[in-house]
Write a protein that holds these residues in place. Structure first.
Motif, PDB file in Angstrom:
ATOM      1  N   MET A  46       0.841  -1.204   0.000  1.00 14.76           N
ATOM      2  CA  MET A  46       0.000   0.000   0.000  1.00 14.76           C
ATOM      3  C   MET A  46       0.881   1.262   0.000  1.00 14.76           C
ATOM      4  O   MET A  46       0.618   2.220  -0.744  1.00 14.76           O
ATOM      5  N   ALA A  47       1.928   1.212   0.824  1.00 11.31           N
ATOM      6  CA  ALA A  47       2.828   2.371   0.916  1.00 11.31           C
ATOM      7  C   ALA A  47       3.516   2.640  -0.420  1.00 11.31           C
ATOM      8  O   ALA A  47       3.630   3.793  -0.854  1.00 11.31           O
ATOM      9  N   LEU A  48       3.920   1.571  -1.077  1.00 17.00           N
ATOM     10  CA  LEU A  48       4.592   1.722  -2.374  1.00 17.00           C
ATOM     11  C   LEU A  48       3.633   2.276  -3.424  1.00 17.00           C
ATOM     12  O   LEU A  48       3.994   3.154  -4.214  1.00 17.00           O
ATOM     13  N   GLN A  49       2.406   1.788  -3.354  1.00 18.04           N
ATOM     14  CA  GLN A  49       1.383   2.266  -4.285  1.00 18.04           C
ATOM     15  C   GLN A  49       1.169   3.775  -4.107  1.00 18.04           C
ATOM     16  O   GLN A  49       1.087   4.516  -5.089  1.00 18.04           O
ATOM     17  N   PRO A  82       1.108   9.362  -5.915  1.00 26.49           N
ATOM     18  CA  PRO A  82       0.630  10.191  -4.801  1.00 26.49           C
ATOM     19  C   PRO A  82      -0.744  10.803  -5.043  1.00 26.49           C
ATOM     20  O   PRO A  82      -1.473  11.081  -4.112  1.00 26.49           O
ATOM     21  N   GLY A  83      -1.141  10.976  -6.298  1.00 30.10           N
ATOM     22  CA  GLY A  83      -2.440  11.595  -6.596  1.00 30.10           C
ATOM     23  C   GLY A  83      -3.528  10.579  -6.860  1.00 30.10           C
ATOM     24  O   GLY A  83      -4.616  10.927  -7.293  1.00 30.10           O
ATOM     25  N   ALA A  84      -3.230   9.314  -6.577  1.00 34.89           N
ATOM     26  CA  ALA A  84      -4.213   8.274  -6.906  1.00 34.89           C
ATOM     27  C   ALA A  84      -5.439   8.352  -6.000  1.00 34.89           C
ATOM     28  O   ALA A  84      -5.350   8.792  -4.862  1.00 34.89           O
ATOM     29  N   LYS A  85      -6.571   7.903  -6.522  1.00 36.77           N
ATOM     30  CA  LYS A  85      -7.821   7.937  -5.750  1.00 36.77           C
ATOM     31  C   LYS A  85      -7.797   6.851  -4.673  1.00 36.77           C
ATOM     32  O   LYS A  85      -7.307   5.751  -4.912  1.00 36.77           O
ATOM     33  N   GLU A  86      -8.367   7.205  -3.527  1.00 33.01           N
ATOM     34  CA  GLU A  86      -8.470   6.209  -2.452  1.00 33.01           C
ATOM     35  C   GLU A  86      -9.664   5.294  -2.749  1.00 33.01           C
ATOM     36  O   GLU A  86     -10.685   5.748  -3.237  1.00 33.01           O
ATOM     37  N   GLU A  87      -9.496   4.046  -2.428  1.00 28.07           N
ATOM     38  CA  GLU A  87     -10.596   3.113  -2.658  1.00 28.07           C
ATOM     39  C   GLU A  87     -11.616   3.210  -1.526  1.00 28.07           C
ATOM     40  O   GLU A  87     -11.246   3.483  -0.376  1.00 28.07           O
TER      41      GLU A  87
END
Lengths: 337, 273
Positions: free
Chosen positions: B222-225, B230-235
């Motif tokens: 998760m941390a690597l993702q 960094p701007g990815a949407k949270e699930e």
């Protein structure tokens, strides 16, 4: 020296390891019966019997013969014509086939060496081909970066990952999981074994066995024992790696942050190695500020774990399919060597 | 190699030097003669105090010296410049016109110095002089342009080359090109692993590999993702959403602690009742 796979199974990681070595012996019915009874892994063709993996290494140590290696200096050995089929067999056994052709597999490969005239590209392609044959979605990752993925998550994957392997020592400097510098050095555990064997007159396999059993690296050793030679050559290897690292860092301008250092690899297992490395790193005037030297939680399997993290991250980034995978617990594998 | 180069360039250099010697000799000769004549004519004007009442013969001679002097100066300049075909034509025409003007002046000044003769003579001389001066000016301009092209462009190129292609950089470029080629070649490789040597694998070797099972939450994934995107949407339902919600509610809740306490008392009171 080892081919290791890491696979996720629920809350567990399963590491599967096989020694990447073989040894040729004459074929006879009696020998075959004996080997079959002892459940030894071997292959047979018109040229005779070849013991594979850990058993080959054990037999070589007992009979004071030299085990042959499909890989030399971290890449597929050009001197061994049977290297590829033997590695193919070992890789198949360690990884196993995949039912899902989209299953992501990360293979750790060495970076280009800076002190040896050697190219790792052919090795990378060979490893890709061996694993793609097993229907994996194979990708490659630098060994040093895999160490960073496995050990430096608390530092936002920023830092220096050093993997002391058998054939090569891999170094990667990364900032926020992106590699800034990646190289390998043509010396590792094998070099220590060779030098110690030359100094003590023992076979390389005997020195390797001693090295793997050695309790700690210290200055109190018996006269003529391989431990003394090992102590000296470990010290020499660390100094050699740090000197090259210093030179390479002088050519780049990394961000002004304090970099942690993670140490992993099978050759970093002996007690006292980490302390020796930490002391030398702190005394070395590198071009970057170092915050902390971290010892890998499981040095031998650290690279495999890093590859598994990379593979899982890759899987979870796949659109739409990621939800399916999460519910069905993705099975992501990797191999290292 | 060097000798060969010298031989290659020697004929041209000789030709150039021969042309240069002759042309510069005449050019200088005419130019100096012209200056002397102008100087002599100027000195004569001052010496004889030439005016409208002066003797016609004297005036004719002095002005002729002056005219010839100016012609020689312009001729000298033109000789010293490398001429094109057009240049030689204009040069010749200018000389003829100016020469004709001087000769006509010399013969007509004392006896026939009336309109329209004066106009023709002055026009011929002026035309000749302007043609010679214009030709010289044109040739100088062309020469300057060519020289700037010849000198500046190789300089720029050499500077550029020095700046962009040091030995180290050339080596680096070569290495990169080789790597690129090797990579392309490797990408095109098709390994045929099915036709390798055939082995019989021992039957009694089911689990010869070392297997280690270890509990591991693998939070690094998760941390690597998040680090890589960094701007990815949270699930939906993820830990990141909870964290963001808490932070947002804390930010939006602007009630003072005292107000919060009072509202809490009211809330408890109504709930209890």
């Amino acid at each position: 020296m080892n081919i290791i796979s890491a696979d996720r199974n629920g809350e567990d990681i399963i590491f599967k390891r096989q020694r990447n070595a073989f040894m040729q012996i004459d074929s006879s019915d009696l020998t075959k019966n004996m080997l079959d009874t002892s459940k030894v892994l071997y292959i047979e063709d018109d040229d005779g019997i070849r013991l594979l993996g850990e058993d080959a290494f054990k037999f070589a140590t007992i009979f004071e013969k030299e085990a042959r290696r499909p890989m030399k200096h971290g890449i597929v050995s050009p001197q061994e014509k049977e290297a590829i089929p033997i590695m193919q067999l070992i890789v198949e056994r360690v990884l196993g086939n995949t039912k899902d052709s989209k299953e992501v597999l990360y293979i750790s490969t060495p970076a280009d060496p800076i002190d040896v005239d050697m190219d790792v590209l052919y090795h990378k392609k060979t490893m890709e081909a061996l694993t793609k044959r097993l229907k994996y979605d194979a990708r490659v990752i630098d060994e040093g970066l895999a160490v960073i993925y496995s050990e430096l998550a608390d530092y936002n994957f920023t830092g220096l990952g050093v993997s002391f392997g058998a054939g090569l020592t891999n170094v990667t400097l990364a900032y926020m999981a992106s590699p800034l510098l990646s190289f390998s050095i043509g010396r590792g555990g094998d070099w220590i074994d060779e030098q110690a064997a030359k100094s003590t007159g023992l076979t390389k396999e005997r020195v390797t066995a001693t090295k793997e059993k050695v309790s700690s690296l210290n200055n109190q050793v018996t006269v003529g024992s391989p431990e003394g030679a090992l102590n000296i050559y470990y010290d020499a290897l660390i100094s050699y790696v740090i000197e090259h690292l210093k030179k390479r860092l002088a050519h780049i301008t990394p961000p002004e942050v304090a970099f942690p250092v993670a140490v992993a690899g099978g050759s970093s297992l002996p007690k006292g190695f980490f302390e020796m490395f930490e002391k030398k790193m702190k005394n070395a005037k590198l071009g970057v500020e170092l915050s902390k030297v971290v010892k890998a939680k499981d040095p031998l399997n650290s690279v495999a774990r890093g590859c598994l993290i990379a593979a899982q991250t890759q899987e979870s980034q796949k659109p739409t399919k990621s939800q399916k995978n999460q519910s069905s617990k993705p099975k992501v594998k990797k191999a290292t060597h | 190699m060097r000798e060969h180069k010298e031989k290659l360039f020697k004929p041209d250099e000789d030709k150039l030097s021969r042309r240069g010697e002759t042309i510069y000799y005449f050019g200088t000769l005419f130019f100096v003669a012209g200056i002397i004549l102008i100087g002599f004519a100027t000195a004569s004007i001052m010496f004889f105090q030439i005016n409208t009442q002066s003797e016609e013969k004297l005036v004719t001679d002095i002005i002729t010296y002056m005219g010839v002097g100016l012609l020689f100066v312009t001729l000298g300049i033109n000789f010293m410049l490398k001429q094109s075909r057009k240049g030689y034509l204009i040069f010749s025409l200018g000389t003829i016109f100016a020469g004709a003007g001087i000769v006509s002046f010399y013969h007509n000044f004392e006896t026939n110095w009336y309109y329209p003769t004066i106009s023709y003579i002055l026009l011929a001389y002026l035309l000749g002089f302007l043609l010679l001066m214009g030709n010289a000016f044109g040739q100088v301009t062309v020469w300057l342009l060519r020289k700037s092209q010849e000198t500046e462009s190789p300089l720029k190129t050499s500077k550029k080359q020095q700046r962009e292609y040091t030995d180290e950089e050339i080596q680096r470029d070569i290495d990169q090109a080789i790597k690129k080629t090797l990579k392309q070649a490797a990408d095109n490789l098709q390994f045929n692993l099915s036709t390798g040597p055939t082995f019989r694998v021992s039957s009694a070797s089911a689990n010869t590999e070392t297997i280690i099972k270890r509990k591991d939450t693998m939070n690094e994934t998760m941390a690597l993702q998040q680090t890589l995107n960094p701007g990815a949407k949270e699930e939906w339902g993820g830990a990141g959403v909870d964290k963001a919600s808490t932070l947002l509610s804390e930010t939006l809740n602007t009630d003072s602690p005292q107000k919060k306490k009072i509202s809490h008392i009211f809330h408890n009171f109504f709930h209890k009742n």
